[in-house]
Design a protein around this motif. Sequence first.
Motif, short mmCIF file in Angstrom:
data_model
loop_
_atom_site.label_atom_id
_atom_site.label_comp_id
_atom_site.label_asym_id
_atom_site.label_seq_id
_atom_site.Cartn_x
_atom_site.Cartn_y
_atom_site.Cartn_z
N GLY A 127 5.40 -4.56 10.04
CA GLY A 127 5.80 -5.43 9.08
C GLY A 127 4.56 -6.13 7.91
O GLY A 127 4.66 -6.63 6.67
N ALA A 128 3.78 -5.04 7.96
CA ALA A 128 2.57 -5.22 6.92
C ALA A 128 3.12 -4.92 5.54
O ALA A 128 3.91 -4.07 6.21
CB ALA A 128 1.28 -4.16 7.42
N VAL A 129 2.59 -5.09 4.08
CA VAL A 129 3.14 -3.76 3.45
C VAL A 129 2.10 -2.84 2.40
O VAL A 129 0.97 -3.73 3.16
CB VAL A 129 2.66 -5.61 1.80
CG1 VAL A 129 3.55 -3.88 0.97
CG2 VAL A 129 4.14 -5.81 2.22
N ILE A 130 2.24 -1.99 2.28
CA ILE A 130 1.06 -1.60 2.73
C ILE A 130 1.09 -0.62 1.11
O ILE A 130 2.18 -0.71 0.53
CB ILE A 130 1.67 0.09 3.35
CG1 ILE A 130 0.62 1.60 3.25
CG2 ILE A 130 2.75 0.61 2.99
CD1 ILE A 130 0.61 2.94 3.84
N PHE A 131 -0.14 -0.17 0.35
CA PHE A 131 -0.69 -0.11 -1.16
C PHE A 131 -1.14 1.09 -0.61
O PHE A 131 -2.01 1.76 0.01
CB PHE A 131 -1.08 -1.39 -1.60
CG PHE A 131 -1.04 -2.77 -1.35
CD1 PHE A 131 0.39 -2.98 -2.37
CD2 PHE A 131 -0.98 -4.36 -0.34
CE1 PHE A 131 0.67 -4.85 -2.76
CE2 PHE A 131 0.00 -5.21 -0.40
CZ PHE A 131 0.28 -4.99 -1.68
N TYR A 132 -0.79 1.72 -1.94
CA TYR A 132 -1.63 3.43 -1.72
C TYR A 132 -2.10 3.09 -3.67
O TYR A 132 -1.17 2.35 -4.67
CB TYR A 132 -0.08 3.83 -2.66
CG TYR A 132 0.64 4.29 -1.07
CD1 TYR A 132 0.18 5.21 -0.40
CD2 TYR A 132 1.73 3.27 -0.31
CE1 TYR A 132 0.84 5.51 0.68
CE2 TYR A 132 2.18 4.14 0.71
CZ TYR A 132 1.63 5.11 1.20
OH TYR A 132 2.21 5.43 2.25
N GLY A 144 4.95 -0.50 -0.26
CA GLY A 144 6.29 0.11 0.92
C GLY A 144 5.78 -0.67 2.00
O GLY A 144 4.82 -1.62 1.97
N TYR A 145 6.46 -1.00 3.00
CA TYR A 145 6.82 -1.96 3.94
C TYR A 145 6.35 -0.57 5.42
O TYR A 145 7.38 0.17 5.46
CB TYR A 145 8.53 -2.46 3.74
CG TYR A 145 8.60 -3.23 5.20
CD1 TYR A 145 7.97 -4.43 5.03
CD2 TYR A 145 9.32 -2.94 6.20
CE1 TYR A 145 7.97 -5.57 6.06
CE2 TYR A 145 9.57 -3.62 7.23
CZ TYR A 145 9.12 -5.21 7.50
OH TYR A 145 9.16 -5.78 8.37
N VAL A 146 5.65 -1.80 6.46
CA VAL A 146 5.43 -0.74 7.16
C VAL A 146 6.33 -1.41 8.61
O VAL A 146 6.15 -2.39 8.99
CB VAL A 146 4.04 -1.34 8.15
CG1 VAL A 146 3.64 -0.50 9.67
CG2 VAL A 146 2.87 -1.06 6.88
N GLU A 147 7.22 -0.54 8.86
CA GLU A 147 8.49 -0.78 9.68
C GLU A 147 7.86 -1.11 11.17
O GLU A 147 8.32 -2.15 11.76
CB GLU A 147 9.06 -0.10 9.62
CG GLU A 147 10.98 0.37 10.26
CD GLU A 147 10.06 0.92 11.84
OE1 GLU A 147 10.28 2.01 11.73
OE2 GLU A 147 10.38 0.81 12.78
N ARG A 148 7.54 -0.09 11.88
CA ARG A 148 6.70 0.20 12.80
C ARG A 148 5.14 0.68 13.16
O ARG A 148 5.06 1.93 12.47
CB ARG A 148 7.48 0.40 14.46
CG ARG A 148 7.25 0.10 15.45
CD ARG A 148 8.76 0.63 15.78
NE ARG A 148 9.68 0.60 15.81
CZ ARG A 148 10.62 -0.65 16.34
NH1 ARG A 148 9.17 -0.68 17.49
NH2 ARG A 148 11.93 -1.26 16.15
N VAL A 184 -4.04 0.53 2.13
CA VAL A 184 -4.24 -0.73 2.38
C VAL A 184 -3.66 -1.29 2.46
O VAL A 184 -2.49 -1.36 2.32
CB VAL A 184 -5.70 -1.52 1.38
CG1 VAL A 184 -4.80 -1.81 -0.17
CG2 VAL A 184 -5.78 -2.90 1.91
N TYR A 185 -2.94 -2.62 3.46
CA TYR A 185 -2.74 -3.33 3.88
C TYR A 185 -2.55 -4.56 3.19
O TYR A 185 -3.90 -5.43 3.59
CB TYR A 185 -2.61 -3.39 5.53
CG TYR A 185 -2.38 -1.73 5.97
CD1 TYR A 185 -0.76 -0.98 6.24
CD2 TYR A 185 -3.20 -0.45 6.43
CE1 TYR A 185 -0.45 -0.01 6.15
CE2 TYR A 185 -3.23 0.62 7.04
CZ TYR A 185 -2.12 0.48 6.45
OH TYR A 185 -1.45 2.12 6.96
N GLY A 186 -1.51 -5.31 3.39
CA GLY A 186 -1.36 -6.96 3.11
C GLY A 186 -0.90 -7.05 4.27
O GLY A 186 0.55 -6.57 5.09
N TYR A 187 -0.71 -8.76 5.00
CA TYR A 187 -0.04 -9.43 5.86
C TYR A 187 0.94 -9.63 5.86
O TYR A 187 0.46 -10.89 5.52
CB TYR A 187 -0.86 -9.28 6.99
CG TYR A 187 -2.13 -7.87 7.32
CD1 TYR A 187 -1.28 -6.71 7.47
CD2 TYR A 187 -3.26 -8.54 6.71
CE1 TYR A 187 -1.97 -5.50 7.53
CE2 TYR A 187 -3.87 -7.50 7.01
CZ TYR A 187 -3.80 -5.78 7.68
OH TYR A 187 -4.15 -4.73 8.27
#
Lengths: 193, 383
Positions: A127-132, A144-148, A184-187
């Motif tokens: 469920g995190a957001v992935i940032f490139y 993008g969206y971390v599905e799993r 990096v990720y956002g939660y």
Amino acid sequence: MSGGIRRRTVIVAALGTVAAGATAVALLPRDAAPAVPGAGGASSPTPTSAPIPTRTLDEVRTEALGSAGMRLAASPWSADAAATTTWSTLYVSWLLRENAVPQTRDARELYEHFSALGQVGTEPRDGAVIFYSDGPVESIFHAGYVERTSAGAIATVEGDVPDFLPHDQTFVRRYGQPWDANIVYGYPEYVVA
Amino acid sequence: MATIAIISPATESRVSGTVNVVAKITGGTKVSKVTIIVGVPEFGTREAKGVGGGKYYIAWNTTRKLVDNVTPTPSDGVFWIRARAVVDGVTITSPFIGVATANRFQKDSLPTGGWRSELAWAAKYDGTLEQWKAGHGAVVGAKYVQLVNDPILGSARKVAKISVPESARYDAEQPTKTTVRFQSSSRRNIVEGDEFCVGFAFMPPADFPTVYPKNDPANPKGPDATGYIALFQFYGPPYVQGSPLVLHADRRLASDPLDEFVIRGNELNAGDPWPYLSLPYRRGRWTDVVLRIHVSRSISKGWIETYVNQGAATTVQPVPFVNGAHRVPRVLARPDSEAFRTDMQIYRVANRFPVVSMYQTGHRIARTVAEADPRSYRNGAKP
């Protein structure tokens, strides 16, 4: 609906979010204070319609997987987006529209939203957001969206890819792992049923 | 902000033998990780050497395959090249240049070619199964085909509903026991110089499988590879090499995206930086494809154009490739190629999937894109 929500528990996609910063990739700001949302010329985030999260991770995940393959035109996240604009962040913020996330098309602005809340890190979580980025946080260009996540796999759902196509021909794509190392990720926050 | 560009060779030039590819970085102070990428990054990424003045180079032997730098290339081809570096902590990437190699076939007198009316052909879906079969050049696995009303358009169009079980591998008509094949072929009469459009439509059902390479952590069933599932190919004898053009679900690497059909480069066209065509599965929806092809063994004569519709319009639309190019130079035959045909397929390695199903229709060879367009969205776009 809200009555049911009150009986739910609000969680953040990753508990103990910033703790993983010690092993941060180059993307993360090192000693700098959290950036101010909207800085750097970006417009201020549009206030989300839901100040508190009202959807579960599974609900968002299902919608993400269901939108795989869709293009911008006539999509529910297209809003007034022109076909010539980038839309990966527009897609992610639409997925999280009921999870207290600003509706924006600016990836860096979305990152700064999470950063200001202390909800960023390098650990992939469901469920995190992935940032490139191209390296520093200022160069974040895609979300993008971390599905799993599972052993060795970080499954994402990302809009506006592949990047070599015009934005009106890109689509929502599923990956089994991130396609670059500068991430990096956002939660975001979810409710638990 | 620093920038990087390929300054030699010039874009759209012809190169032969061993050529120095030179990149130049402008601006910045701390430079590291300078690479020059020729064609597929997996095979063509080389660390560049600095020569001063912000210039970095690699020596590229255009007569050898990128994969091992030893095996001779079987044809000339177009190679897309770019450079990348980390400057002051920021990754910068150059624009692409495109060059064609010129090591072979320079003195060939190949026909100008063009459309021939004898090429016109269409599969017949609106009759009996026997009529459908008889209209093809060849069919493998006809007993797994039903001709049914289009699940979307209803009785307005007939389509082939194909469901090929694993047990089909034991059928006498299967050419090998290591693969499971459905294949319906056009007439085999396409030769050097021919210019034509081939159209087709396919719709994966809800249970169309995801494919996985070996040791893909995303595979819920473990480390074994599933192999590919091919849907379409342009092919002919001699069969000593692979098809020069295949549309298939095929993930070679765990980093490849999931649930997409792709046309990749191959040894005849080894210079693509990414798949020539990438189409999301879009299960339960039609995908219309038209390939406009000029067949040649020479990169100076052969080309391909691609048109697709996954519901964004009522007709197929052009798909650009690198730098927005639509007509892309392409080698789609060899010097010893005999007449080719086009195949609709469900073709996979044996013992990987219990059954694979697909709807197909509109397989046709025609002179124009409009004639070959299956028009699955004739009643209106459904993005």
